[in-house]
Design an enzyme around this catalytic site. Structure first.
Site, PDB file in Angstrom:
ATOM      1  N   GLU A 264       3.299 -13.404  -5.761  1.00  0.00           N
ATOM      2  CA  GLU A 264       2.581 -12.433  -6.771  1.00  0.00           C
ATOM      3  C   GLU A 264       3.529 -11.682  -7.492  1.00  0.00           C
ATOM      4  O   GLU A 264       4.341 -10.900  -7.156  1.00  0.00           O
ATOM      5  CB  GLU A 264       1.889 -11.153  -5.746  1.00  0.00           C
ATOM      6  CG  GLU A 264       1.030 -10.359  -6.593  1.00  0.00           C
ATOM      7  CD  GLU A 264       1.041  -8.836  -6.228  1.00  0.00           C
ATOM      8  OE1 GLU A 264       2.064  -8.616  -5.390  1.00  0.00           O
ATOM      9  OE2 GLU A 264       0.161  -8.077  -6.751  1.00  0.00           O
TER      10      GLU A 264
ATOM     11  N   ASP B  30       3.596 -11.370  -1.105  1.00  0.00           N
ATOM     12  CA  ASP B  30       3.282 -10.182  -1.956  1.00  0.00           C
ATOM     13  C   ASP B  30       4.247  -9.689  -2.489  1.00  0.00           C
ATOM     14  O   ASP B  30       5.444  -9.662  -2.008  1.00  0.00           O
ATOM     15  CB  ASP B  30       2.858  -9.250  -0.925  1.00  0.00           C
ATOM     16  CG  ASP B  30       2.338  -7.948  -1.192  1.00  0.00           C
ATOM     17  OD1 ASP B  30       1.407  -7.586  -1.890  1.00  0.00           O
ATOM     18  OD2 ASP B  30       3.058  -6.681  -0.784  1.00  0.00           O
TER      19      ASP B  30
HETATM   20  C1  AAO Z   1      -0.781   3.192  -0.870  1.00  0.00           C
HETATM   21  C2  AAO Z   1      -1.416   4.242  -1.524  1.00  0.00           C
HETATM   22  C3  AAO Z   1      -0.406   4.906  -2.509  1.00  0.00           C
HETATM   23  C4  AAO Z   1       0.765   5.301  -1.878  1.00  0.00           C
HETATM   24  C5  AAO Z   1       1.285   4.049  -0.940  1.00  0.00           C
HETATM   25  C6  AAO Z   1       2.377   4.200   0.232  1.00  0.00           C
HETATM   26  O1  AAO Z   1      -2.425   3.632  -2.722  1.00  0.00           O
HETATM   27  O2  AAO Z   1      -0.879   5.858  -3.364  1.00  0.00           O
HETATM   28  O3  AAO Z   1       2.041   5.720  -2.725  1.00  0.00           O
HETATM   29  O4  AAO Z   1       0.000   3.638  -0.136  1.00  0.00           O
HETATM   30  O5  AAO Z   1       1.919   5.545   0.747  1.00  0.00           O
HETATM   31  C7  AAO Z   1      -1.721  -1.780  -2.014  1.00  0.00           C
HETATM   32  C8  AAO Z   1      -2.679  -0.928  -2.401  1.00  0.00           C
HETATM   33  C9  AAO Z   1      -1.770   0.500  -2.931  1.00  0.00           C
HETATM   34  C10 AAO Z   1      -1.142   1.030  -1.506  1.00  0.00           C
HETATM   35  C11 AAO Z   1      -0.209  -0.170  -0.813  1.00  0.00           C
HETATM   36  C12 AAO Z   1       0.250   0.200   0.580  1.00  0.00           C
HETATM   37  O6  AAO Z   1      -2.778  -1.541  -3.870  1.00  0.00           O
HETATM   38  O7  AAO Z   1      -2.642   1.251  -3.362  1.00  0.00           O
HETATM   39  O8  AAO Z   1      -0.426   2.042  -1.800  1.00  0.00           O
HETATM   40  O9  AAO Z   1      -1.161  -1.302  -0.646  1.00  0.00           O
HETATM   41  O10 AAO Z   1      -0.667   0.536   1.247  1.00  0.00           O
HETATM   42  C13 AAO Z   1       2.438  -3.275  -8.696  1.00  0.00           C
HETATM   43  C14 AAO Z   1       3.160  -4.342  -7.658  1.00  0.00           C
HETATM   44  C15 AAO Z   1       2.178  -5.137  -7.318  1.00  0.00           C
HETATM   45  C16 AAO Z   1       1.066  -4.424  -6.232  1.00  0.00           C
HETATM   46  C17 AAO Z   1       0.548  -3.581  -7.296  1.00  0.00           C
HETATM   47  C18 AAO Z   1      -0.374  -2.709  -6.503  1.00  0.00           C
HETATM   48  O11 AAO Z   1       3.944  -4.929  -8.772  1.00  0.00           O
HETATM   49  O12 AAO Z   1       2.997  -6.243  -6.408  1.00  0.00           O
HETATM   50  O13 AAO Z   1       1.435  -2.452  -7.769  1.00  0.00           O
HETATM   51  N1  AAO Z   1       0.250  -5.307  -5.714  1.00  0.00           N
HETATM   52  C19 AAO Z   1       0.667  -5.755  -4.342  1.00  0.00           C
HETATM   53  C20 AAO Z   1      -0.778  -5.916  -3.328  1.00  0.00           C
HETATM   54  C21 AAO Z   1      -1.341  -4.865  -3.314  1.00  0.00           C
HETATM   55  C22 AAO Z   1      -0.550  -3.915  -2.492  1.00  0.00           C
HETATM   56  C23 AAO Z   1       0.860  -3.925  -2.637  1.00  0.00           C
HETATM   57  C24 AAO Z   1       1.493  -4.963  -3.359  1.00  0.00           C
HETATM   58  C25 AAO Z   1       1.960  -3.183  -1.564  1.00  0.00           C
HETATM   59  O14 AAO Z   1      -1.659  -7.039  -3.846  1.00  0.00           O
HETATM   60  O15 AAO Z   1      -2.643  -4.739  -2.516  1.00  0.00           O
HETATM   61  O16 AAO Z   1      -0.734  -2.415  -2.701  1.00  0.00           O
HETATM   62  O17 AAO Z   1       2.144  -4.246  -0.703  1.00  0.00           O
HETATM   63  C26 AAO Z   1       2.230  -2.265 -13.624  1.00  0.00           C
HETATM   64  C27 AAO Z   1       3.302  -3.402 -12.912  1.00  0.00           C
HETATM   65  C28 AAO Z   1       2.638  -3.994 -11.774  1.00  0.00           C
HETATM   66  C29 AAO Z   1       2.397  -2.959 -10.544  1.00  0.00           C
HETATM   67  C30 AAO Z   1       1.263  -2.093 -11.326  1.00  0.00           C
HETATM   68  C31 AAO Z   1       0.605  -0.989 -10.376  1.00  0.00           C
HETATM   69  O18 AAO Z   1       1.043  -3.030 -13.849  1.00  0.00           O
HETATM   70  O19 AAO Z   1       3.503  -4.253 -14.019  1.00  0.00           O
HETATM   71  O20 AAO Z   1       3.849  -4.653 -11.316  1.00  0.00           O
HETATM   72  O21 AAO Z   1       1.690  -3.584  -9.804  1.00  0.00           O
HETATM   73  O22 AAO Z   1       1.802  -1.540 -12.561  1.00  0.00           O
HETATM   74  O23 AAO Z   1       1.801  -0.340 -10.229  1.00  0.00           O
HETATM   75  C32 AAO Z   1      -1.117  -2.940 -17.525  1.00  0.00           C
HETATM   76  C33 AAO Z   1       0.236  -3.480 -17.667  1.00  0.00           C
HETATM   77  C34 AAO Z   1       0.639  -4.077 -16.087  1.00  0.00           C
HETATM   78  C35 AAO Z   1       0.751  -2.830 -15.344  1.00  0.00           C
HETATM   79  C36 AAO Z   1      -0.659  -2.164 -15.285  1.00  0.00           C
HETATM   80  C37 AAO Z   1      -1.023  -1.038 -14.312  1.00  0.00           C
HETATM   81  O24 AAO Z   1      -2.133  -3.982 -17.140  1.00  0.00           O
HETATM   82  O25 AAO Z   1       0.230  -4.582 -18.506  1.00  0.00           O
HETATM   83  O26 AAO Z   1       2.201  -4.544 -16.141  1.00  0.00           O
HETATM   84  O27 AAO Z   1      -1.073  -1.842 -16.456  1.00  0.00           O
HETATM   85  O28 AAO Z   1      -0.044   0.056 -14.839  1.00  0.00           O
END
Ligand code: AAO
Length: 515
Positions: free
Chosen positions: A251, A215
Site C-alpha cells: 500500500e 499496510d
Molecule cells: C485512527 C483514527 C485517527 C487516530 C489514529 C490513532 O482515525 O484519528 O489518530 O487512529 O489513534 C486506519 C484508519 C485511520 C485510523 C488507523 C488506526 O484509516 O483513521 O486512525 O486505521 O486505527 C495515510 C497512509 C496510508 C493509510 C491512510 C489511512 O499513507 O497508508 O493514511 N492507509 C492504511 C490503511 C488504513 C489504516 C492505516 C494505514 C494505519 O489502509 O485503513 O488507517 O494502519 C495523503 C497521503 C497518504 C495518507 C493520506 C491520509 O493522501 O498521501 O499517504 O494516507 O493523506 O493521511 C489527496 C492527495 C493524497 C492525500 C489525500 C488525503 O488525494 O493526493 O496524497 O488527498 O489527504
C-alpha cells in the site's frame, strides 16, 4: 461514428519479473477483499462460491492481535492498531484462521493477509489488556510484552517533527520516521524488530497464505522492506509449487503530489495504484471533460504504473468512506449503476491485477462533505462480536453485508477475466463520446453505453460465429440464456442495441457463454 482500428493493441507483455509481482498460478481471476469477514465465513465462501466463480484469492483483514477500542464503539480501524502478532482478532481465533486457510487453499482460492508492520497502536491508547487476545500493553511506555517490543524498538529518536507525528508529507524523513496518525512507529532497521516482523510473516506463510497486502508501505524505507521480504519463506509446498515466493502488494498512496513515489517500491513487489480508481471514477462520472472514449489508451497510456506491478481497484476500504486517498470521484456500492459499469470495465481490461471490494453498509452521516460515521465497524452484536454473513435465497447477503462480489454482474465479470486471461485488448470501438467496446483476443467482448442516447452499432467482436448469452443481464444456464443474447456472424460481427435507460447499460459475452 468513428470506428477505431480493428488491430489488436500489442499484447500486454506479462513480464518475467520477479515472482513477487504475480503469483505463479495467477489464472487471471480477481482478488476479493472480504473486509471484516470472520474466518469461518471466509472458509465457507471459498468452498461454496469463490472457487466455482473463478476468484483468484481473498484479501483478509489484519489477523494480528489489536486493541479493542470502546470510543467510538469498536471502529473498523481498531484492527490497524496491533498489540502483538498473536493470531487472534475480531475475525476469529488462530485455529479458525488455520482452518480457513486450509479450506480455501484446498479449493484453489489463495489467501492474502493484510499485515500491519509499520506500527503498533496509538501512543495515547493507555495501558491494559483491552486487546483481542487479552495481551497486556502499555502504549505510553511503548511496551508490548507479548511480542516483546520496548521503547528501544520505536523510531522516536529518528523523528524530526515537533509533535512526533507526521506533519508534512513533503518531508520523506517525517513520512518514514514519525508517527502516522499518532501510531507508535516501529524501527524496521533494528534487528530485533526485523526478527519479530519476519517471524510473524513466516508464521502466516507456513500456515499457507499466498502473500500479503502490506499496510502503510509509504511509511517504511524500501531498504528495510527489502531485508524483511528477503527473509520470507517460500510458500507452503502442500499447496504451492516448490520454491514459490509470496505475492506482495504494497500500500503506497501516490497520486503524484508528493516526493515519495510508488516506483521506489517496484523492485520489492506490486504496488497499489490509487490513481486507477480516482481517474476511472472521474471518467464514468464524466467529470473534467472525460469521456469513456478516452479509455482507449487506458493503462500506462494514462500515466499509470507498469501493468505487471499494479494492484488495481475501483474503491478500497479506506476511500469508500473518505479515508486515505481518492477523493469524491471514487465510485462505491452506494452508487451501484455506475459502480457496476466501472468494475466491469476494470475486470474486462487487461491492465493490472484486480481487487474487488466486498463491503458492509453503515449509517452514513455526512456533514460538510465528511461522514461522521466513517469509523463504524462491521455488522455486530451489542457485545461487539462480528455477525456471520447470511446468504439469502437470491444469492445475496443479509444483515448489512453488501457482498458486491456476489452481484451477478460482478461475479460474471470475474469469470470473464479468467476466460480472457492473457489475451490482448482487441477491436476497440468508440463513438467519440461515452459509448465504447473492446474485445480480448477471440475470447470475450464488452460493450458499454454511458451516453445519454441509444447505442446502436454493428461491431467486430473477434469471436467465432454463434449465439452468445449476455453475462450482465443474465447468463447461460443449460442450453438457454436467462438474459439478452447476441448473434455473432461468420465474420465475427454482431449488432448491439443498448438503451441508456437500461438498468445495466452494458453487455458482455465470452467464449463460455456461447450456446
Ligand atoms: C485512527 C483514527 C485517527 C487516530 C489514529 C490513532 O482515525 O484519528 O489518530 O487512529 O489513534 C486506519 C484508519 C485511520 C485510523 C488507523 C488506526 O484509516 O483513521 O486512525 O486505521 O486505527 C495515510 C497512509 C496510508 C493509510 C491512510 C489511512 O499513507 O497508508 O493514511 N492507509 C492504511 C490503511 C488504513 C489504516 C492505516 C494505514 C494505519 O489502509 O485503513 O488507517 O494502519 C495523503 C497521503 C497518504 C495518507 C493520506 C491520509 O493522501 O498521501 O499517504 O494516507 O493523506 O493521511 C489527496 C492527495 C493524497 C492525500 C489525500 C488525503 O488525494 O493526493 O496524497 O488527498 O489527504
Amino acid at each position: 461514428m468513428k470506428t477505431r482500428t480493428k488491430w489488436c493493441l500489442l499484447a500486454l507483455g506479462f513480464g518475467l519479473g520477479l515472482s513477487q509481482y504475480h503469483s505463479h498460478t495467477h489464472h487471471g481471476g480477481s482478488i476479493v477483499h472480504l473486509f471484516e469477514w470472520r474466518w469461518s465465513d471466509i472458509a465457507d465462501e471459498c468452498e461454496r462460491y469463490l472457487a466455482p466463480s473463478g476468484f483468484h484469492g481473498v484479501q483478509i483483514s489484519p489477523p494480528s492481535e489489536h486493541i479493542v477500542v470502546s470510543k467510538p464503539h469498536r471502529p473498523w480501524w481498531e484492527r490497524y492498531q496491533p498489540v502483538s502478532y498473536n493470531l487472534c482478532s475480531r475475525s476469529g481465533t488462530e485455529h479458525e484462521l488455520r482452518d480457513m486457510i486450509r479450506r480455501c487453499n484446498d479449493v484453489g482460492v489463495k489467501i492474502y493477509a493484510d499485515v500491519v508492520i509499520n506500527h503498533m497502536c496509538m501512543a495515547d491508547a493507555g495501558e491494559g489488556s483491552r486487546s483481542t487476545c487479552g495481551s497486556y500493553f502499555n502504549a505510553s511506555r511503548e511496551e508490548f510484552p507479548s511480542v516483546p517490543y520496548s521503547a528501544a524498538d520505536f523510531n522516536d529518536d529518528k523523528c524530526t517533527s515537533g509533535s512526533g507525528n507526521i506533519e508534512n508529507y513533503q518531508d520523506i524523513y517525517q513520512v518514514r520516521n514519525c508517527r502516522l496518525l499518532g501510531l507508535l512507529d516501529l524501527a524496521q532497521d533494528k534487528e530485533h524488530v526485523r526478527g519479530k516482523i519476519v517471524d510473524y510473516l513466516n508464521t502466516l506463510v507456513d500456515m499457507g497464505v499466498a502473500g500479503f497486502r502490506v499496510d502503510a508501505c509509504k511509511h517504511m524505507w524500501p531498504a528495510d522492506l527489502k531485508v524483511l521480504y528477503g527473509r520470507l519463506h517460500n510458500l507452503n509446498p502442500k499447496w504451492f509449487p516448490k520454491g514459490s515466493s509470496p505475492l506482495i502488494y504494497q500500500e503506497v498512496i501516490d497520486l503524484g503530489d508528493e516526493p515519495i513515489k510508488a516506483g521506489e517500491y517496484y523492485p520489492l513487489g506490486r504496488v497499489t495504484e490509487f490513481k486507477y480508481g480516482a481517474m476511472l471514477g472521474s471518467v464514468f462520472r464524466k467529470w473534467n471533460g472525460y469521456k469513456l472514449s478516452d479509455l482507449r489508451s487506458w493503462g500506462e497510456g494514462w500515466g499509470l504504473m507498469p501493468s505487471d506491478k499494479a494492484l488495481v481497484f475501483v474503491d478500497n476500504h479506506d476511500n469508500q468512506r473518505g479515508h486515505g486517498a481518492g477523493g469524491a470521484s471514487i465510485l462505491t456500492f452506494w452508487e451501484p449503476r455506475l459502480y457496476k459499469m466501472a468494475v466491469a470495465f476494470m475486470l474486462a481490461h487487461p491492465y493490472g491485477m484486480t481487487r474487488v471490494m466486498s463491503s458492509y453498509r453503515w449509517d452514513r452521516h455526512i456533514v460538510k462533505g465528511k461522514d461522521e460515521n466513517d469509523w463504524v465497524g462491521p455488522p455486530s452484536y451489542p457485545d461487539g462480536t462480528t455477525k456471520p454473513v447470511p446468504i439469502g435465497p437470491d444469492g445475496g447477503c443479509g444483515d448489512g453485508w453488501v457482498c458486491e462480489h456476489r452481484w451477478p454482474q460482478i461475479r460474471n465479470m470475474v469469470t470473464f477475466r479468467v476466460i480472457v486471461n492473457g489475451q490482448p485488448l482487441c477491436n476497440w470501438w468508440d463513438n467519440g463520446s461515452n459509448q465504447i467496446a473492446f474485445g480480448r483476443g477471440d475470447r470475450g467482448f464488452i460493450v458499454i453505453n454511458n451516453d445519454e442516447c441509444f447505442l446502436d452499432a454493428t461491431l467486430n467482436t473477434g469471436l467465432t460465429a454463434g449465439t452468445y448469452c449476455d453475462v450482465i443481464s443474465g447468463q447461460k444456464t443449460g442450453d438457454r440464456c436467462t438474459g439478452k443474447q447476441v448473434t455473432v456472424d461468420s465474420r465475427g460481427r454482431a449488432h448491439f442495441r443498448i438503451s441508456n435507460m437500461d438498468q445495466d447499460p452494458f453487455i458482455a459475452i465470452h467464449r463460455d457463454s456461447k450456446l
